[in-house]
Design a protein around this motif. Structure first.
Motif, mmCIF file in Angstrom:
data_model
loop_
_atom_site.group_PDB
_atom_site.id
_atom_site.type_symbol
_atom_site.label_atom_id
_atom_site.label_comp_id
_atom_site.label_asym_id
_atom_site.label_seq_id
_atom_site.Cartn_x
_atom_site.Cartn_y
_atom_site.Cartn_z
ATOM 1 N N UNK A 1 21.031 44.288 41.450
ATOM 2 C CA UNK A 1 21.727 43.072 41.253
ATOM 3 C C UNK A 1 23.173 43.597 40.776
ATOM 4 N N UNK A 2 24.313 43.016 41.171
ATOM 5 C CA UNK A 2 25.679 43.026 41.059
ATOM 6 C C UNK A 2 26.016 42.674 39.757
ATOM 7 N N UNK A 3 26.632 43.255 38.846
ATOM 8 C CA UNK A 3 26.791 42.956 37.738
ATOM 9 C C UNK A 3 28.323 42.254 37.478
ATOM 10 N N UNK A 4 28.576 41.262 36.395
ATOM 11 C CA UNK A 4 29.825 40.748 36.486
ATOM 12 C C UNK A 4 31.016 41.824 36.663
ATOM 13 N N UNK A 5 30.950 42.905 36.133
ATOM 14 C CA UNK A 5 32.202 43.851 36.275
ATOM 15 C C UNK A 5 32.233 44.536 37.508
ATOM 16 N N UNK A 6 31.227 44.595 38.207
ATOM 17 C CA UNK A 6 31.091 45.068 39.451
ATOM 18 C C UNK A 6 31.776 43.968 40.498
ATOM 19 N N UNK A 7 31.432 42.715 40.506
ATOM 20 C CA UNK A 7 31.994 41.710 41.046
ATOM 21 C C UNK A 7 33.536 41.490 40.943
ATOM 22 N N UNK A 8 33.988 41.801 39.771
ATOM 23 C CA UNK A 8 35.303 41.857 39.353
ATOM 24 C C UNK A 8 36.078 42.945 39.929
ATOM 25 N N UNK A 9 35.539 43.970 39.976
ATOM 26 C CA UNK A 9 35.687 45.284 40.347
ATOM 27 C C UNK A 9 36.136 45.112 42.272
ATOM 28 N N UNK A 10 34.999 44.434 42.814
ATOM 29 C CA UNK A 10 35.058 44.336 44.249
ATOM 30 C C UNK A 10 36.236 43.240 44.629
ATOM 31 N N UNK A 11 36.660 42.361 43.641
ATOM 32 C CA UNK A 11 37.482 41.514 43.956
ATOM 33 C C UNK A 11 38.922 42.368 43.987
ATOM 34 N N UNK A 12 39.242 43.307 43.452
ATOM 35 C CA UNK A 12 40.386 43.947 43.267
ATOM 36 C C UNK A 12 40.464 44.778 44.182
ATOM 37 N N UNK A 13 39.513 45.029 45.361
ATOM 38 C CA UNK A 13 39.473 45.899 46.465
ATOM 39 C C UNK A 13 40.791 45.460 47.322
ATOM 40 N N UNK A 14 41.620 46.531 47.425
ATOM 41 C CA UNK A 14 42.885 46.513 48.070
ATOM 42 C C UNK A 14 42.636 46.444 49.769
ATOM 43 N N UNK A 15 42.394 45.166 50.090
ATOM 44 C CA UNK A 15 42.269 45.116 51.754
ATOM 45 C C UNK A 15 43.227 45.322 52.522
ATOM 46 N N UNK A 16 44.538 44.652 52.017
ATOM 47 C CA UNK A 16 45.863 44.887 52.576
ATOM 48 C C UNK A 16 46.251 46.375 52.764
ATOM 49 N N UNK A 17 45.943 47.367 51.749
ATOM 50 C CA UNK A 17 46.173 48.634 51.904
ATOM 51 C C UNK A 17 45.243 49.177 52.972
ATOM 52 N N UNK A 18 44.020 49.118 52.947
ATOM 53 C CA UNK A 18 43.072 49.548 53.793
ATOM 54 C C UNK A 18 43.550 49.134 55.220
ATOM 55 N N UNK A 19 43.845 47.786 55.383
ATOM 56 C CA UNK A 19 44.213 47.225 56.647
ATOM 57 C C UNK A 19 45.485 47.782 57.380
#
Length: 374
Positions: A1-19
């Motif tokens: 189960x994904x914790x609240x902290x893990x969900x928040x971290x995932x939202x911070x994933x820099x898709x623009x940088x990777x893209x």
């Protein structure tokens, strides 16, 4: 189960940088195909991109603080790989024994990967400083020693071009760690005074080879460069760039310097010249803008780093990438000697693309944990 902290971290994933990184690689694959359509380099680069993407995502989900914590172990492994290159396990290509062939892994260039543990080691040492006072002489010398060992091993290969790309890593870390300005001035004066003498002695003793001197000569005196000898690489690169004009030759292979095999190493060292030929001035400017956006996203990642060590790692990567872009493009334009430095994310080669994506994965890891409390 994904914790609240893990969900928040995932939202911070820099898709623009990777893209942005993926877009530059895809643009590079197109140019590699234009340069060597009958070879497998572009197909290998596609495979390399998928491998690099997976590795970058894996690194992103590892807490970057753990990577920095184990920096000494990574550093030791890196030095071991550089030592193995100098043994019979090393593979010689174009007069340089800079590659290593291992079972299951295959052939790769350790000097590309060792930059990462060197940066981690520098960040661990200078990031642990509690005081914000200027660096002491001892601290500065320790930083120099961390860099000097791998650089010395790389010079034994010999690969002066790759060794040169390590120095910006240390320079950025020392600058951000408050090195004393007078030491910088003294170092620059010493370089200006002793570099000519060292170069002269190197030529006389044979440590600096004739072809290396000729590569410098063609930049300083291009009018007297032998177009069929030591000036061939530089002059063919400049001709190739000139062919492109504003929008490129638009697939006219009868006029293509790269497709007709006049331009040497078009898929690696001179990929920017191929880009200029096929996409013209507009394509080159677009590529430079993409690099500018990529570097700006890296710097934003450093800005959000929750600690000094993470910031130092990212900024060292920024300095190293910027230096390589400047050197490679300078080589193709004929304003710098040809030293065999690849263009990040564009030049063919699994080692280069993989090491760059590992660095990007680290930046993503820092960004995802910018709200972590210490």
């Amino acid at each position: 189960m994904i914790t609240v902290i893990e969900k928040r971290n995932l939202r911070e994933f820099d898709w623009l940088l990777l893209g942005l990184a993926v877009c530059i690689v895809c643009f590079g694959i197109w140019q590699i195909y234009n340069a060597q359509p009958t070879e497998l380099y572009w197909q290998k680069q596609i495979i390399g991109l998928f491998i690099a993407l997976v590795v970058a995502i894996i690194v992103a989900f590892i807490d970057y603080r753990n990577l920095i914590h184990y920096a000494p172990a990574f550093y030791a492994v890196g030095l071991l790989l550089l030592l193995l290159v100098l043994t019979p396990l090393g593979v010689k290509v174009n007069g340089q024994q800079a590659w290593l062939r291992l079972p299951l892994i295959g052939q790769f260039q350790p000097s590309e990967f060792v930059k990462i543990p060197v940066v981690l080691m520098l960040a661990k040492y200078f990031g642990d400083r509690k005081q914000l006072s200027p660096l002491t002489l001892k601290e500065t010398l320790v930083g120099v020693a961390i860099l000097a060992v791998p650089v010395g091993l790389i010079l034994l290969e010999p690969d002066a071009g790759q060794a040169l790309t390590y120095f910006p890593l240390l320079a950025v870390v020392l600058f951000l760690s408050s090195i004393r300005i007078r030491w910088v001035v003294i170092s620059l004066i010493a370089i200006l005074v002793f570099a000519p003498a060292a170069f002269y002695l190197g030529v006389k003793t044979g440590k600096i080879k004739k072809y290396q001197v000729e590569r410098i000569t063609v930049v300083l005196d291009p009018e007297n460069a032998d177009p069929r000898g030591f000036g061939y690489h530089t002059l063919q690169s400049m001709i190739t760039i000139g062919q492109g004009g504003l929008t490129g030759i638009k697939g006219d292979k009868e006029k293509s310097q790269s497709a007709l095999k006049f331009l040497p190493e078009p898929h690696t060292d001179f990929i920017f010249a191929v880009t200029a030929e096929n996409t013209g001035f507009i394509g080159c400017v677009s590529l430079l803008l993409a690099y500018a956006l990529l570097l700006s996203r890296l710097i934003i990642g450093a800005k959000f780093a929750p600690d000094r060590a993470g910031m130092l790692v990212i900024m060292a990567f920024v300095g190293g990438m910027t230096f390589q872009i400047f050197i490679n493009i300078g080589m193709t334009l004929g304003i710098l000697p040809v030293i065999g430095v690849p263009l990040p994310l564009m030049s063919a080669g699994l080692s280069s693309i993989l090491s760059t994506f590992i660095a990007i994965g680290f930046v993503l890891s820092v960004r995802m944990r910018r709200f972590v409390n210490y």
